[in-house]
Design a protein around this motif. Structure first.
Motif, PDB file in Angstrom:
ATOM      1  N   GLN A   5      -9.849   3.737   2.363  1.00  0.00           N
ATOM      2  CA  GLN A   5      -8.562   3.223   2.815  1.00  0.00           C
ATOM      3  C   GLN A   5      -7.498   4.316   2.686  1.00  0.00           C
ATOM      4  O   GLN A   5      -7.055   4.646   1.583  1.00  0.00           O
ATOM      5  CB  GLN A   5      -8.166   1.995   1.998  1.00  0.00           C
ATOM      6  CG  GLN A   5      -9.137   0.845   2.110  1.00  0.00           C
ATOM      7  CD  GLN A   5      -9.120   0.238   3.507  1.00  0.00           C
ATOM      8  OE1 GLN A   5      -8.090   0.218   4.189  1.00  0.00           O
ATOM      9  NE2 GLN A   5     -10.275  -0.260   3.939  1.00  0.00           N
ATOM     10  N   GLU A   7      -4.361   4.363   3.514  1.00  0.00           N
ATOM     11  CA  GLU A   7      -3.069   3.899   2.998  1.00  0.00           C
ATOM     12  C   GLU A   7      -3.083   3.819   1.478  1.00  0.00           C
ATOM     13  O   GLU A   7      -2.146   4.245   0.801  1.00  0.00           O
ATOM     14  CB  GLU A   7      -2.738   2.534   3.593  1.00  0.00           C
ATOM     15  CG  GLU A   7      -1.375   1.996   3.162  1.00  0.00           C
ATOM     16  CD  GLU A   7      -1.062   0.660   3.797  1.00  0.00           C
ATOM     17  OE1 GLU A   7      -0.044   0.059   3.410  1.00  0.00           O
ATOM     18  OE2 GLU A   7      -1.831   0.218   4.675  1.00  0.00           O
ATOM     19  N   VAL A   8      -4.169   3.285   0.933  1.00  0.00           N
ATOM     20  CA  VAL A   8      -4.305   3.192  -0.525  1.00  0.00           C
ATOM     21  C   VAL A   8      -4.368   4.585  -1.136  1.00  0.00           C
ATOM     22  O   VAL A   8      -3.773   4.852  -2.192  1.00  0.00           O
ATOM     23  CB  VAL A   8      -5.560   2.382  -0.903  1.00  0.00           C
ATOM     24  CG1 VAL A   8      -5.798   2.421  -2.410  1.00  0.00           C
ATOM     25  CG2 VAL A   8      -5.420   0.952  -0.421  1.00  0.00           C
ATOM     26  N   LEU A  10      -3.005   7.353  -0.019  1.00  0.00           N
ATOM     27  CA  LEU A  10      -1.675   7.959  -0.007  1.00  0.00           C
ATOM     28  C   LEU A  10      -0.773   7.340  -1.064  1.00  0.00           C
ATOM     29  O   LEU A  10       0.001   8.050  -1.724  1.00  0.00           O
ATOM     30  CB  LEU A  10      -1.051   7.824   1.385  1.00  0.00           C
ATOM     31  CG  LEU A  10      -1.735   8.620   2.509  1.00  0.00           C
ATOM     32  CD1 LEU A  10      -1.094   8.307   3.855  1.00  0.00           C
ATOM     33  CD2 LEU A  10      -1.677  10.119   2.220  1.00  0.00           C
ATOM     34  N   GLN A  11      -0.862   6.046  -1.244  1.00  0.00           N
ATOM     35  CA  GLN A  11      -0.035   5.371  -2.232  1.00  0.00           C
ATOM     36  C   GLN A  11      -0.411   5.773  -3.662  1.00  0.00           C
ATOM     37  O   GLN A  11       0.456   5.829  -4.537  1.00  0.00           O
ATOM     38  CB  GLN A  11      -0.163   3.850  -2.070  1.00  0.00           C
ATOM     39  CG  GLN A  11       0.468   3.301  -0.797  1.00  0.00           C
ATOM     40  CD  GLN A  11       0.201   1.817  -0.626  1.00  0.00           C
ATOM     41  OE1 GLN A  11      -0.579   1.216  -1.365  1.00  0.00           O
ATOM     42  NE2 GLN A  11       0.862   1.209   0.364  1.00  0.00           N
ATOM     43  N   SER A  12      -1.677   6.027  -3.867  1.00  0.00           N
ATOM     44  CA  SER A  12      -2.162   6.342  -5.219  1.00  0.00           C
ATOM     45  C   SER A  12      -2.180   7.836  -5.507  1.00  0.00           C
ATOM     46  O   SER A  12      -2.449   8.230  -6.654  1.00  0.00           O
ATOM     47  CB  SER A  12      -3.580   5.783  -5.398  1.00  0.00           C
ATOM     48  OG  SER A  12      -3.629   4.402  -5.145  1.00  0.00           O
ATOM     49  N   GLU A 179      -5.334   2.091 -11.210  1.00  0.00           N
ATOM     50  CA  GLU A 179      -5.016   1.851  -9.804  1.00  0.00           C
ATOM     51  C   GLU A 179      -6.062   0.961  -9.145  1.00  0.00           C
ATOM     52  O   GLU A 179      -5.736   0.076  -8.345  1.00  0.00           O
ATOM     53  CB  GLU A 179      -4.929   3.189  -9.064  1.00  0.00           C
ATOM     54  CG  GLU A 179      -3.775   4.087  -9.499  1.00  0.00           C
ATOM     55  CD  GLU A 179      -2.431   3.527  -9.086  1.00  0.00           C
ATOM     56  OE1 GLU A 179      -2.330   3.013  -7.955  1.00  0.00           O
ATOM     57  OE2 GLU A 179      -1.482   3.608  -9.901  1.00  0.00           O
ATOM     58  N   SER A 183      -5.713  -2.574  -6.914  1.00  0.00           N
ATOM     59  CA  SER A 183      -5.977  -2.607  -5.474  1.00  0.00           C
ATOM     60  C   SER A 183      -7.419  -2.977  -5.132  1.00  0.00           C
ATOM     61  O   SER A 183      -7.714  -3.327  -3.993  1.00  0.00           O
ATOM     62  CB  SER A 183      -5.668  -1.237  -4.857  1.00  0.00           C
ATOM     63  OG  SER A 183      -6.563  -0.255  -5.359  1.00  0.00           O
TER      64      SER A 183
END
Length: 224
Positions: A5, A7-8, A10-12, A179, A183
């Motif tokens: 993922q 998006e995950v 990049l967020q993490s 994390e 998620s």
């Protein structure tokens, strides 16, 4: 099904990079402390005082004969019962330093024993004291021999910092666990962590290989 993922990831990435920085910082601190303390342990083990030699032997055998994980748990959770309270980072750094110093002291000892006896005799013939000959003649040659081995130990140290999560240090792997618990993207997060470990360990391994070849070349050219 898209396992990774983006998006995950990049967020993490920010927290994971923060954990990686902490991991590298811990590795460097323990590396410096272990190099110094291990040398002191090696020299103490060569002392003419039997009590000191026995203390060194006991320390080395205890550190090598018990798991690093147990040592970390003991320092952080058991010592407070005796009034010794340490924060997570300090406990992790001390535990890793004590463990790796025991192993590195044996590396130093092997390096010193690899120096030909003729070097010791030549230093004595020049009127050098044992301490002076050790500092100027023996140790420089011994350290040159053991540099590649030391390098391999510190690559292992970089990975062993993950064990410090047991005392609450949020190094990169522990950060990924936190994390992932939020998620549930285990594949994404642990893949990133694996890549981070590899991106640090692989260049370090290449440097160690280069130092190994360099030391062998220099050793083979040394006059006999």
């Amino acid at each position: 099904m898209n396992l990774f993922q983006t998006e995950v990831a990049l967020q993490s990435l920010g927290p994971l990079l923060g954990g990686l920085v902490l991991t590298i910082e811990l590795t460097l601190i323990v590396m410096v402390l272990s190099l110094i303390f291990a040398l002191l342990v090696t020299l103490a083990g060569r002392s003419r005082f039997a009590v000191l030699r026995w203390l060194v032997l006991a320390y080395v055998e205890v550190m090598r004969g018990t798991p690093l994980l147990l040592q970390l748990v003991y320092i952080y959770f058991v010592l407070p019962e005796f009034g010794v309270r340490l924060n997570s980072f300090t406990a992790g750094a001390i535990g890793l330093t004590l463990n790796y110093s025991a192993f590195l002291s044996e590396v130093y000892r092997g390096g010193i024993q690899a120096v030909p006896q003729g070097q010791h005799d030549a230093a004595a013939a020049l009127g050098m004291t044992p301490a002076l000959s050790m500092r100027r003649i023996i140790l420089p040659q011994a350290i040159r021999v053991v540099v590649p081995t030391l390098g391999n130990y510190f690559i292992q140290l970089f990975k062993d910092t993950a064990l410090c999560s047991v005392v609450g240090i949020q190094e990169v792997l522990f950060t990924a666990q936190i994390e992932a618990a939020q998620s549930f993207q285990y594949f994404t997060l642990y893949t990133i962590v694996g890549a981070m470990y590899f991106l640090v360990s692989f260049p370090a391994a290449r440097v160690v290989g280069y130092l190994d070849r360099l030391s062998r070349r220099g050793y083979s050219r040394r006059p006999r």
